[in-house]
Design a protein around this motif. Structure first.
Motif, PDB file in Angstrom:
ATOM      1  N   TYR A 159      37.541  68.638 -11.909  1.00 46.10           N
ATOM      2  CA  TYR A 159      38.461  68.033 -12.860  1.00 46.10           C
ATOM      3  C   TYR A 159      38.499  66.535 -12.603  1.00 46.10           C
ATOM      4  O   TYR A 159      39.054  66.091 -11.604  1.00 46.10           O
ATOM      5  N   SER A 187      37.404  65.513  -9.121  1.00 48.53           N
ATOM      6  CA  SER A 187      38.107  66.160  -8.007  1.00 48.53           C
ATOM      7  C   SER A 187      38.043  67.665  -8.184  1.00 48.53           C
ATOM      8  O   SER A 187      37.784  68.170  -9.267  1.00 48.53           O
ATOM      9  N   THR A 188      38.337  68.376  -7.111  1.00 51.06           N
ATOM     10  CA  THR A 188      38.398  69.827  -7.194  1.00 51.06           C
ATOM     11  C   THR A 188      39.823  70.237  -7.534  1.00 51.06           C
ATOM     12  O   THR A 188      40.788  69.775  -6.925  1.00 51.06           O
ATOM     13  N   ALA A 189      39.950  71.076  -8.539  1.00 53.14           N
ATOM     14  CA  ALA A 189      41.240  71.639  -8.927  1.00 53.14           C
ATOM     15  C   ALA A 189      41.073  73.153  -8.938  1.00 53.14           C
ATOM     16  O   ALA A 189      39.958  73.674  -8.842  1.00 53.14           O
ATOM     17  N   TYR A 190      42.192  73.853  -9.039  1.00 54.10           N
ATOM     18  CA  TYR A 190      42.164  75.317  -9.014  1.00 54.10           C
ATOM     19  C   TYR A 190      43.030  75.854 -10.138  1.00 54.10           C
ATOM     20  O   TYR A 190      44.024  75.237 -10.518  1.00 54.10           O
ATOM     21  N   GLY A 200      46.370  71.647  -7.213  1.00 50.54           N
ATOM     22  CA  GLY A 200      45.498  71.006  -6.230  1.00 50.54           C
ATOM     23  C   GLY A 200      45.289  71.838  -4.990  1.00 50.54           C
ATOM     24  O   GLY A 200      44.417  71.549  -4.177  1.00 50.54           O
ATOM     25  N   ALA A 201      46.110  72.890  -4.826  1.00 50.45           N
ATOM     26  CA  ALA A 201      45.999  73.756  -3.647  1.00 50.45           C
ATOM     27  C   ALA A 201      46.631  75.102  -3.990  1.00 50.45           C
ATOM     28  O   ALA A 201      47.274  75.258  -5.024  1.00 50.45           O
TER      29      ALA A 201
END
Length: 184
Positions: A163, A166-169, A149-150
């Motif tokens: 995802y 939401s934004t995921a990395y 998440g960060a």
């Protein structure tokens, strides 16, 4: 092995027609073999089916094994039956002498080639041997998250994606999780 009747299920890797003979390189998970159909030495319907097949079509081919040094593997299948399971509906974009840049642009198709299959089998064998070794030494493989998440490291370049809204990395470092798992 010579004169033995066999049936193979696979895909058409290459096809060429020379006069009254059709040569089809059949690929399956074990490798490739050349199948040859001779006009006049088989029913016309079988020969016509061989003419219709396209590269990457899935097929079932039956015939007799013959030793032929001109065949890519030194073995040729003299076709007696030929069935198309699924006809590939487009022209195959990869040519025998395609350049590296083109092959990498078509990587999903290039992976079907015998050279790439061999490379994948070698890598799988090395990975299997490493797993067996480390398992035998009492190590436990862990699976750190690949989505976060960060950022997990300062200054890291993040690769974001959506995802479930939401934004995921994509995680760039498993080190944080590996360090914590050492004591586990």
């Amino acid at each position: 092995m010579k004169d033995k009747s066999v049936t193979l299920t696979g895909w058409v890797h290459r096809k060429r027609e020379h006069g009254g003979v059709i040569f089809i390189i059949v690929r399956d998970p074990t490798g490739v073999v050349q199948a040859a159909g001779h006009r006049g030495q088989m029913p016309d319907a079988v020969f016509e089916t061989m003419q219709q097949v396209t590269v990457e079509s899935s097929i079932v081919v039956s015939g007799t094994i013959a030793i032929d040094k001109r065949a890519p593997t030194g073995i040729e299948l003299k076709v007696t039956k030929f069935q198309i399971i699924n006809l590939a509906d487009s022209e195959w974009p990869l040519e025998k002498d395609a350049g590296e840049a083109f092959l990498y642009d078509k990587r999903h198709l290039y992976l079907r080639s015998p050279s790439q299959t061999s490379i994948m089998q070698i890598k799988a064998g090395i990975s299997r041997a490493a797993h067996q070794f480390f398992d035998g030494e009492g190590f436990t493989e862990i699976f750190p998250p690949v989505m976060v998440g960060a950022s997990v490291e300062a200054g890291a370049i993040l690769f974001p994606f959506k995802y479930f809204g939401s934004t995921a990395y994509l995680s760039q470092s498993a080190q944080l999780y590996e360090e914590a798992a050492i004591c586990g």
